[in-house]
Design a protein around this motif. Structure first.
Motif, PDB file in Angstrom:
ATOM      1  N   ASN A 185      40.669  98.104  -5.084  1.00 23.20           N
ATOM      2  CA  ASN A 185      39.674  98.552  -6.056  1.00 23.20           C
ATOM      3  C   ASN A 185      38.351  98.859  -5.376  1.00 23.20           C
ATOM      4  OD1 ASN A 185      40.598  98.868  -8.671  1.00 23.20           O
ATOM      5  ND2 ASN A 185      40.578  96.685  -9.111  1.00 23.20           N
ATOM      6  N   ARG A 186      37.964  97.996  -4.424  1.00 25.92           N
ATOM      7  CA  ARG A 186      36.697  98.157  -3.711  1.00 25.92           C
ATOM      8  C   ARG A 186      36.702  99.442  -2.890  1.00 25.92           C
ATOM      9  NH1 ARG A 186      36.907  93.765  -1.044  1.00 25.92           N
ATOM     10  NH2 ARG A 186      36.300  92.476  -2.804  1.00 25.92           N
ATOM     11  N   PHE A 209      37.936 109.449 -10.852  1.00 30.10           N
ATOM     12  CA  PHE A 209      37.580 108.093 -10.415  1.00 30.10           C
ATOM     13  C   PHE A 209      37.107 107.169 -11.536  1.00 30.10           C
ATOM     14  CE2 PHE A 209      37.230 110.199  -6.228  1.00 30.10           C
ATOM     15  CZ  PHE A 209      37.967 109.298  -5.460  1.00 30.10           C
ATOM     16  N   SER A 210      36.492 107.710 -12.601  1.00 27.37           N
ATOM     17  CA  SER A 210      35.875 106.834 -13.606  1.00 27.37           C
ATOM     18  C   SER A 210      36.857 105.896 -14.319  1.00 27.37           C
ATOM     19  CB  SER A 210      35.098 107.658 -14.639  1.00 27.37           C
ATOM     20  OG  SER A 210      35.933 108.533 -15.344  1.00 27.37           O
ATOM     21  N   PRO A 211      38.127 106.303 -14.603  1.00 22.95           N
ATOM     22  CA  PRO A 211      39.032 105.345 -15.239  1.00 22.95           C
ATOM     23  C   PRO A 211      39.494 104.230 -14.291  1.00 22.95           C
ATOM     24  CG  PRO A 211      39.766 107.622 -15.570  1.00 22.95           C
ATOM     25  CD  PRO A 211      38.761 107.630 -14.480  1.00 22.95           C
ATOM     26  N   LYS A 212      39.311 104.425 -12.981  1.00 25.14           N
ATOM     27  CA  LYS A 212      39.846 103.490 -11.998  1.00 25.14           C
ATOM     28  C   LYS A 212      38.807 102.505 -11.460  1.00 25.14           C
ATOM     29  CE  LYS A 212      43.161 106.955 -10.395  1.00 25.14           C
ATOM     30  NZ  LYS A 212      43.762 107.612  -9.211  1.00 25.14           N
ATOM     31  N   GLU A 231      38.502 102.123  -3.429  1.00 27.15           N
ATOM     32  CA  GLU A 231      38.482 103.272  -4.333  1.00 27.15           C
ATOM     33  C   GLU A 231      37.085 103.475  -4.905  1.00 27.15           C
ATOM     34  OE1 GLU A 231      41.861 105.471  -6.636  1.00 27.15           O
ATOM     35  OE2 GLU A 231      41.828 103.307  -6.974  1.00 27.15           O
ATOM     36  N   LEU A 232      36.395 102.369  -5.215  1.00 29.74           N
ATOM     37  CA  LEU A 232      35.032 102.447  -5.736  1.00 29.74           C
ATOM     38  C   LEU A 232      34.087 103.072  -4.717  1.00 29.74           C
ATOM     39  CD1 LEU A 232      32.784 101.645  -7.782  1.00 29.74           C
ATOM     40  CD2 LEU A 232      32.672  99.438  -6.602  1.00 29.74           C
ATOM     41  N   ILE A 233      34.148 102.602  -3.476  1.00 30.05           N
ATOM     42  CA  ILE A 233      33.263 103.122  -2.424  1.00 30.05           C
ATOM     43  C   ILE A 233      33.568 104.585  -2.124  1.00 30.05           C
ATOM     44  CG2 ILE A 233      32.611 102.901   0.004  1.00 30.05           C
ATOM     45  CD1 ILE A 233      33.090  99.855  -0.304  1.00 30.05           C
ATOM     46  N   ALA A 234      34.871 104.891  -1.986  1.00 30.22           N
ATOM     47  CA  ALA A 234      35.269 106.280  -1.713  1.00 30.22           C
ATOM     48  C   ALA A 234      34.841 107.203  -2.847  1.00 30.22           C
ATOM     49  CB  ALA A 234      36.781 106.360  -1.507  1.00 30.22           C
ATOM     50  N   GLY A 235      35.071 106.762  -4.094  1.00 30.32           N
ATOM     51  CA  GLY A 235      34.700 107.568  -5.256  1.00 30.32           C
ATOM     52  C   GLY A 235      33.199 107.781  -5.344  1.00 30.32           C
ATOM     53  N   GLY A 236      32.433 106.716  -5.091  1.00 26.31           N
ATOM     54  CA  GLY A 236      30.980 106.817  -5.142  1.00 26.31           C
ATOM     55  C   GLY A 236      30.435 107.780  -4.103  1.00 26.31           C
ATOM     56  N   ILE A 237      30.998 107.720  -2.894  1.00 24.47           N
ATOM     57  CA  ILE A 237      30.536 108.602  -1.807  1.00 24.47           C
ATOM     58  C   ILE A 237      30.897 110.062  -2.105  1.00 24.47           C
ATOM     59  CG2 ILE A 237      30.874 109.219   0.616  1.00 24.47           C
ATOM     60  CD1 ILE A 237      31.157 106.193   1.191  1.00 24.47           C
TER      61      ILE A 237
END
Length: 299
Positions: free
Chosen positions: A74-75, A180-183, A77-83
């Motif tokens: 999850n972390r 990315f937002s649903p994940k 995916e969050l970092i990759a999505g944010g970048i």
């Protein structure tokens, strides 16, 4: 389609529509890269306490959004999505900022809002289908935007091309958020994207614009509004509001920022609307309503 999501995106469009005033005023004091860097870093900083508050609530036993994946996954995916979101946001906002320098605000508003057409077209390549009703709403929205924004002959110049590139980049930004937002956690995703956008905008600002603290301070009102409201509040509401929502319908609602910017000028600055502009607003709102009528789900 949840009404709550639609209202959150409408609120986002309202915040962004009013932010056009802050954006134009801010450019009187600082360069485009400097303005975008400052507003993005402020937006990121504003979200840090919210992350802490919501993190405390979740730690009291609330389940994560996806229990089938590990916290480390999850972390990542969050970092990759944010970048990734931050990169697209940085490119789109800076192309728009500099495009406005070489074209009229009306043309820039119309061309930027063309993402309402670009999103479903790009979505077709990603397997996202749209009903005929939504395509009809897109066509109506384009007519409304034309009546609202274009006051003279339409021609493509340097500024128009820059803003057109911006429209494609904002379309990609909407589709990336849709992925990315649903994940991931919406507030954390938004915080990382602003931090990324701020850092990336800050590099050319330091190289080409050589900003000084006094000039940024002199623009504190527009920068603060753009940072806290447009970035911190607006883009976070976009991330949360787009969860489990058709990206084409989301883009239609978000495109109302063009209407709201004109209405804000009328209400706040006393700028009158012509009959043509009022008709454009009416058609735009009708398009949004049409897009959200009950319809058969497309696979």
């Amino acid at each position: 389609m949840p009404l709550k999501n639609s209202l959150l995106l409408l609120l986002t469009a309202t915040v962004w529509g009013i932010a056009f005033v802050a954006q134009s005023v801010g450019m009187d004091y600082v360069g485009g890269f400097t303005f975008n860097a400052a507003r993005s870093l402020i937006g990121s900083a504003v979200l840090v306490p919210l992350i802490f508050v919501f993190g405390q609530k979740n730690s009291s036993g609330a389940p994560s959004s996806d229990t089938s994946v590990s916290p480390s996954q999850n972390r990542k995916e969050l970092i990759a999505g944010g970048i990734i979101c931050g990169i697209f946001l940085c490119l789109a906002s800076n192309f728009q900022q500099f495009g406005i320098k070489y074209t009229t605000v009306g043309k820039a508003g119309f061309i930027t809002a063309c993402y309402i057409v670009i999103v479903p077209v790009l979505g077709l390549f990603l397997g996202k289908k749209c009903s005929k009703l939504i395509w009809a709403a897109v066509a109506m929205a384009l007519v409304g935007l034309y009546l609202l924004c274009i006051t003279d002959g339409f021609s493509i110049g340097k500024g128009d091309m820059l803003v057109l590139i911006c429209a494609f980049l904002f379309s990609a930004h909407i589709l990336v958020i849709d992925y990315f937002s649903p994940k991931t956690d919406g507030i954390k995703l938004s915080c990382i994207q602003f931090l990324t956008c701020g850092i990336l905008s800050g590099i050319p600002a330091l190289i080409f614009e050589h900003p000084d603290f006094s000039s940024i301070l002199s623009a504190w009102k527009p920068v603060l509004y753009a940072g806290v409201m447009s970035c911190g509040v607006g883009y976070t509401l976009q991330v949360i509001g787009q969860k489990n929502m058709n990206p084409t319908v989301a883009s239609l609602i978000l495109s109302l920022e063009s209407c709201i910017s004109v209405l804000a000028g009328w209400i706040i600055l006393g700028q009158r609307l012509s009959t043509k502009e009022i008709l454009g607003c009416v058609i735009m709102f009708a398009a949004i309503i049409l897009a959200q009528l009950p319809q058969k789900q497309s696979a």
